[in-house]
Design a protein around this motif. Structure first.
Motif, PDB file in Angstrom:
ATOM      1  N   LEU A 181      -7.077 -24.091  -9.660  1.00 36.86           N
ATOM      2  CA  LEU A 181      -5.925 -23.301 -10.069  1.00 36.86           C
ATOM      3  C   LEU A 181      -4.778 -23.481  -9.078  1.00 36.86           C
ATOM      4  CD1 LEU A 181      -4.721 -21.033 -11.906  1.00 36.86           C
ATOM      5  CD2 LEU A 181      -5.751 -19.393 -10.326  1.00 36.86           C
ATOM      6  N   SER A 182      -3.615 -23.878  -9.579  1.00 40.42           N
ATOM      7  CA  SER A 182      -2.407 -23.951  -8.761  1.00 40.42           C
ATOM      8  C   SER A 182      -1.532 -22.746  -9.097  1.00 40.42           C
ATOM      9  CB  SER A 182      -1.623 -25.238  -9.058  1.00 40.42           C
ATOM     10  OG  SER A 182      -2.404 -26.367  -8.761  1.00 40.42           O
ATOM     11  N   VAL A 183      -1.022 -22.075  -8.067  1.00 35.37           N
ATOM     12  CA  VAL A 183      -0.184 -20.895  -8.266  1.00 35.37           C
ATOM     13  C   VAL A 183       1.178 -21.149  -7.634  1.00 35.37           C
ATOM     14  CG1 VAL A 183       0.052 -18.413  -7.929  1.00 35.37           C
ATOM     15  CG2 VAL A 183      -2.222 -19.416  -8.212  1.00 35.37           C
ATOM     16  N   ILE A 184       2.231 -21.038  -8.430  1.00 38.20           N
ATOM     17  CA  ILE A 184       3.585 -21.311  -7.972  1.00 38.20           C
ATOM     18  C   ILE A 184       4.464 -20.094  -8.221  1.00 38.20           C
ATOM     19  CG2 ILE A 184       5.617 -22.785  -8.280  1.00 38.20           C
ATOM     20  CD1 ILE A 184       3.680 -24.909  -9.406  1.00 38.20           C
ATOM     21  N   LYS A 185       5.134 -19.630  -7.188  1.00 41.13           N
ATOM     22  CA  LYS A 185       6.075 -18.521  -7.359  1.00 41.13           C
ATOM     23  C   LYS A 185       7.356 -19.076  -7.960  1.00 41.13           C
ATOM     24  CE  LYS A 185       8.135 -14.630  -4.851  1.00 41.13           C
ATOM     25  NZ  LYS A 185       8.276 -13.989  -3.529  1.00 41.13           N
ATOM     26  N   ILE A 186       7.737 -18.585  -9.142  1.00 38.45           N
ATOM     27  CA  ILE A 186       8.901 -19.146  -9.826  1.00 38.45           C
ATOM     28  C   ILE A 186      10.120 -18.243  -9.766  1.00 38.45           C
ATOM     29  CG2 ILE A 186       7.592 -20.623 -11.401  1.00 38.45           C
ATOM     30  CD1 ILE A 186       7.884 -18.467 -13.529  1.00 38.45           C
ATOM     31  N   ALA A 187       9.932 -16.967  -9.389  1.00 40.42           N
ATOM     32  CA  ALA A 187      11.095 -16.077  -9.359  1.00 40.42           C
ATOM     33  C   ALA A 187      10.792 -14.782  -8.635  1.00 40.42           C
ATOM     34  CB  ALA A 187      11.561 -15.764 -10.785  1.00 40.42           C
ATOM     35  N   ASN A 188      11.834 -14.155  -8.143  1.00 41.36           N
ATOM     36  CA  ASN A 188      11.823 -12.757  -7.753  1.00 41.36           C
ATOM     37  C   ASN A 188      12.751 -12.061  -8.734  1.00 41.36           C
ATOM     38  OD1 ASN A 188      10.108 -12.209  -5.549  1.00 41.36           O
ATOM     39  ND2 ASN A 188      11.507 -13.239  -4.145  1.00 41.36           N
ATOM     40  N   GLU A 189      12.180 -11.475  -9.786  1.00 41.79           N
ATOM     41  CA  GLU A 189      13.006 -10.919 -10.851  1.00 41.79           C
ATOM     42  C   GLU A 189      13.601  -9.583 -10.440  1.00 41.79           C
ATOM     43  OE1 GLU A 189      14.978 -10.381 -14.453  1.00 41.79           O
ATOM     44  OE2 GLU A 189      14.323 -12.111 -13.282  1.00 41.79           O
ATOM     45  N   GLN A 190      14.917  -9.463 -10.634  1.00 39.18           N
ATOM     46  CA  GLN A 190      15.631  -8.268 -10.223  1.00 39.18           C
ATOM     47  C   GLN A 190      15.277  -7.077 -11.110  1.00 39.18           C
ATOM     48  OE1 GLN A 190      17.681  -7.881  -7.481  1.00 39.18           O
ATOM     49  NE2 GLN A 190      17.414  -5.749  -8.057  1.00 39.18           N
ATOM     50  N   ASN A 191      15.015  -5.948 -10.491  1.00 39.44           N
ATOM     51  CA  ASN A 191      14.803  -4.700 -11.223  1.00 39.44           C
ATOM     52  C   ASN A 191      16.095  -3.897 -11.234  1.00 39.44           C
ATOM     53  OD1 ASN A 191      11.931  -4.875 -11.848  1.00 39.44           O
ATOM     54  ND2 ASN A 191      11.608  -4.740  -9.633  1.00 39.44           N
ATOM     55  N   ILE A 192      16.371  -3.236 -12.346  1.00 42.97           N
ATOM     56  CA  ILE A 192      17.597  -2.452 -12.474  1.00 42.97           C
ATOM     57  C   ILE A 192      17.284  -1.107 -13.131  1.00 42.97           C
ATOM     58  CG2 ILE A 192      19.058  -4.509 -12.654  1.00 42.97           C
ATOM     59  CD1 ILE A 192      19.191  -3.999 -15.685  1.00 42.97           C
ATOM     60  N   LEU A 197      23.780   0.902  -8.492  1.00 42.72           N
ATOM     61  CA  LEU A 197      23.031   1.610  -7.456  1.00 42.72           C
ATOM     62  C   LEU A 197      23.620   1.340  -6.086  1.00 42.72           C
ATOM     63  CD1 LEU A 197      19.435   0.713  -8.710  1.00 42.72           C
ATOM     64  CD2 LEU A 197      20.639   2.865  -9.076  1.00 42.72           C
ATOM     65  N   SER A 198      23.536   2.339  -5.216  1.00 41.58           N
ATOM     66  CA  SER A 198      24.023   2.150  -3.848  1.00 41.58           C
ATOM     67  C   SER A 198      23.077   1.274  -3.032  1.00 41.58           C
ATOM     68  CB  SER A 198      24.178   3.510  -3.152  1.00 41.58           C
ATOM     69  OG  SER A 198      22.932   4.190  -3.095  1.00 41.58           O
ATOM     70  N   LYS A 199      21.789   1.240  -3.431  1.00 38.75           N
ATOM     71  CA  LYS A 199      20.794   0.402  -2.782  1.00 38.75           C
ATOM     72  C   LYS A 199      20.141  -0.512  -3.812  1.00 38.75           C
ATOM     73  CE  LYS A 199      19.382   3.473   1.001  1.00 38.75           C
ATOM     74  NZ  LYS A 199      18.206   4.137   1.659  1.00 38.75           N
ATOM     75  N   SER A 200      20.011  -1.777  -3.470  1.00 39.98           N
ATOM     76  CA  SER A 200      19.359  -2.712  -4.387  1.00 39.98           C
ATOM     77  C   SER A 200      17.869  -2.393  -4.481  1.00 39.98           C
ATOM     78  CB  SER A 200      19.531  -4.153  -3.911  1.00 39.98           C
ATOM     79  OG  SER A 200      20.888  -4.512  -3.909  1.00 39.98           O
ATOM     80  N   LEU A 201      17.344  -2.496  -5.688  1.00 37.20           N
ATOM     81  CA  LEU A 201      15.921  -2.260  -5.892  1.00 37.20           C
ATOM     82  C   LEU A 201      15.114  -3.478  -5.456  1.00 37.20           C
ATOM     83  CD1 LEU A 201      16.131  -0.682  -9.445  1.00 37.20           C
ATOM     84  CD2 LEU A 201      15.592   0.531  -7.339  1.00 37.20           C
ATOM     85  N   PRO A 202      13.904  -3.269  -4.943  1.00 38.88           N
ATOM     86  CA  PRO A 202      13.051  -4.424  -4.613  1.00 38.88           C
ATOM     87  C   PRO A 202      12.708  -5.196  -5.888  1.00 38.88           C
ATOM     88  CG  PRO A 202      11.815  -2.369  -4.464  1.00 38.88           C
ATOM     89  CD  PRO A 202      13.248  -1.982  -4.648  1.00 38.88           C
ATOM     90  N   PRO A 203      12.627  -6.527  -5.810  1.00 38.61           N
ATOM     91  CA  PRO A 203      12.348  -7.331  -7.004  1.00 38.61           C
ATOM     92  C   PRO A 203      10.866  -7.377  -7.347  1.00 38.61           C
ATOM     93  CG  PRO A 203      12.579  -8.757  -5.122  1.00 38.61           C
ATOM     94  CD  PRO A 203      12.840  -7.359  -4.615  1.00 38.61           C
TER      95      PRO A 203
END
Length: 308
Positions: free
Chosen positions: A157-168, A261-267
Motif C-alpha cells: 500500500l502506497s499512501v500519498i498526502k494530496i491536500a490539506n483541505e480548508q475548513n470553513i 473568521l478572525s482565526k483560520s480553522l485547522p485543515p
C-alpha cells in the motif's frame, strides 16, 4: 523473484537515491527499502552502498546483476508494446472512498479516467479508512481516498498526502452572522452547530479548535447525512463547519454564506491510497487529477499525458 523488486532496484540505480526512486514510483521510501531488502535476501548479497552517507552506488554484486535486470525489464516492456494496441475489455480498477467524499470528488476523477482509459471500468465502493487499507493490501481495492493515514504498515500500500483541505464556517444567507465583519469563537455562544458524525475527523478537528478557543456553551446537533446537514443550514436551523470543497457550489450560488473568521480553522488532511501493483499511468492520472481537484486547478488531460 518479484518484478516490483527488480523495478525498484533499477529505479534506485537510475535516480541515485532511495527517496528519488520512491517518488518516481509513487511509493514511500520505506516500501522501496523493503523491496530492495527482499531482492538482496533472494540474491544473498548486498546491492547498494552509500558514499559519504549520501549518494547511493552499486556494490560489486549490484554491478554484476544490473545488466541482466535491465534486460529483463526491457523484454517485459517490449512484450507490453506488442499488445499495447489491443483493447482491454472488462478490466476493472476498483476505487473506494469514505462516505460523502465520493459525492464531491468522484465525478471529476471519473470524468478524467473515463476519457483517458475508455476500455476500463472503475466501480466505486464506500469503506472506512481502516477497511480500505486492508482491502487494498489484499488486492480487493486498487485506489482509495481517506481523511487520515492508517497507522498500520501495509507493504503493498502506497499512501500519498494530496491536500490539506480548508475548513470553513457556513450559515444561511439571512443569518445574523452575515452582518459581522469577522467573527471570533465567542460569537458562536448559544448557536446551534450542526455536525456531521461526532467520530468524523473534521468534527474532531473543529471540536478541538473550539475547546482551545474556550467556546463550550453551544448546542450541537449530529446529522449523518451531508445533504440533510446542508439543507438545515440553508433553512437557518444552525451553522456548520465543513470542508470548503463540500459547499463550494452552494456558496457560489448564494445558497450558503461563508462566514469570515478572525482565526483560520485547522485543515483536514486528505490521503490517496494506491495498491503497489497499479499501472503507473493510472497512478499518475489519479494523483494529478486528485491534487488538481483540491487545488482547484484541474486541467484537461488526454491519455498521452499519462503514458509511462
Amino acid at each position: 523473484m518479484e518484478l516490483k523488486n527488480i523495478e525498484a532496484f533499477l529505479m534506485v540505480v537510475e535516480k541515485g537515491s532511495f527517496s528519488a526512486a520512491a517518488d518516481a514510483l509513487y511509493i514511500s521510501q520505506p516500501t522501496i527499502s523493503v523491496r530492495i531488502q527482499q531482492l538482496e535476501k533472494e540474491l544473498n548479497s548486498t546491492l547498494f552502498e552509500r558514499v559519504n552517507g549520501k549518494k547511493t552506488t552499486l556494490t560489486h554484486s549490484g554491478k554484476k546483476v544490473y545488466p541482466y535486470f535491465h534486460e529483463v525489464l526491457h523484454l517485459i516492456e517490449k512484450s507490453q508494446n506488442i499488445v499495447k494496441e489491443e483493447p482491454l475489455h472488462h478490466q476493472k480498477i476498483k476505487i473506494s472512498c469514505t462516505d460523502h467524499m465520493g459525492v464531491e470528488i468522484m465525478p471529476e476523477i471519473l470524468k478524467i479516467l473515463y476519457d483517458c482509459f475508455p476500455s476500463l471500468e472503475f466501480p466505486i465502493e464506500i469503506r472506512s479508512t481502516e477497511q480500505l487499507a486492508e482491502d487494498i493490501s489484499a488486492g480487493k481495492i486498487d485506489i482509495g481516498f481517506a481523511y487520515h493515514h492508517t497507522k498500520e504498515n501495509h507493504p503493498d500500500l502506497s499512501v500519498i498526502k494530496i491536500a490539506n483541505e480548508q475548513n470553513i464556517l457556513v450559515c444561511a444567507p439571512d443569518h445574523s452572522l452575515t452582518k459581522l465583519d469577522k467573527i471570533v469563537p465567542s460569537d458562536l455562544e448559544n448557536e446551534r452547530i450542526i455536525v456531521y458524525n461526532r467520530e468524523f475527523v473534521t468534527t474532531k478537528i473543529i471540536g478541538e479548535f473550539l475547546e482551545k478557543n474556550r467556546l463550550k456553551d453551544y448546542k450541537e446537533v449530529e446529522i449523518n447525512n451531508v445533504g440533510w446537514l446542508k439543507m438545515m443550514v440553508r433553512k437557518g436551523l444552525g451553522v456548520a463547519f465543513l470542508q470548503e470543497i463540500i459547499v463550494k457550489e452552494e456558496i457560489k450560488n448564494g445558497k450558503l454564506y461563508k462566514v469570515p473568521l478572525s482565526k483560520s480553522l485547522p485543515p483536514t488532511p486528505i490521503y490517496l491510497f494506491l495498491h503497489s501493483e497499479l499501472p503507473q499511468n493510472i497512478k499518475k492520472a489519479i494523483i494529478q487529477t486528485s491534487k488538481g481537484i483540491f487545488s482547484q486547478t484541474i486541467k484537461t488531460f488526454t491519455k498521452s499525458d499519462f503514458l509511462s
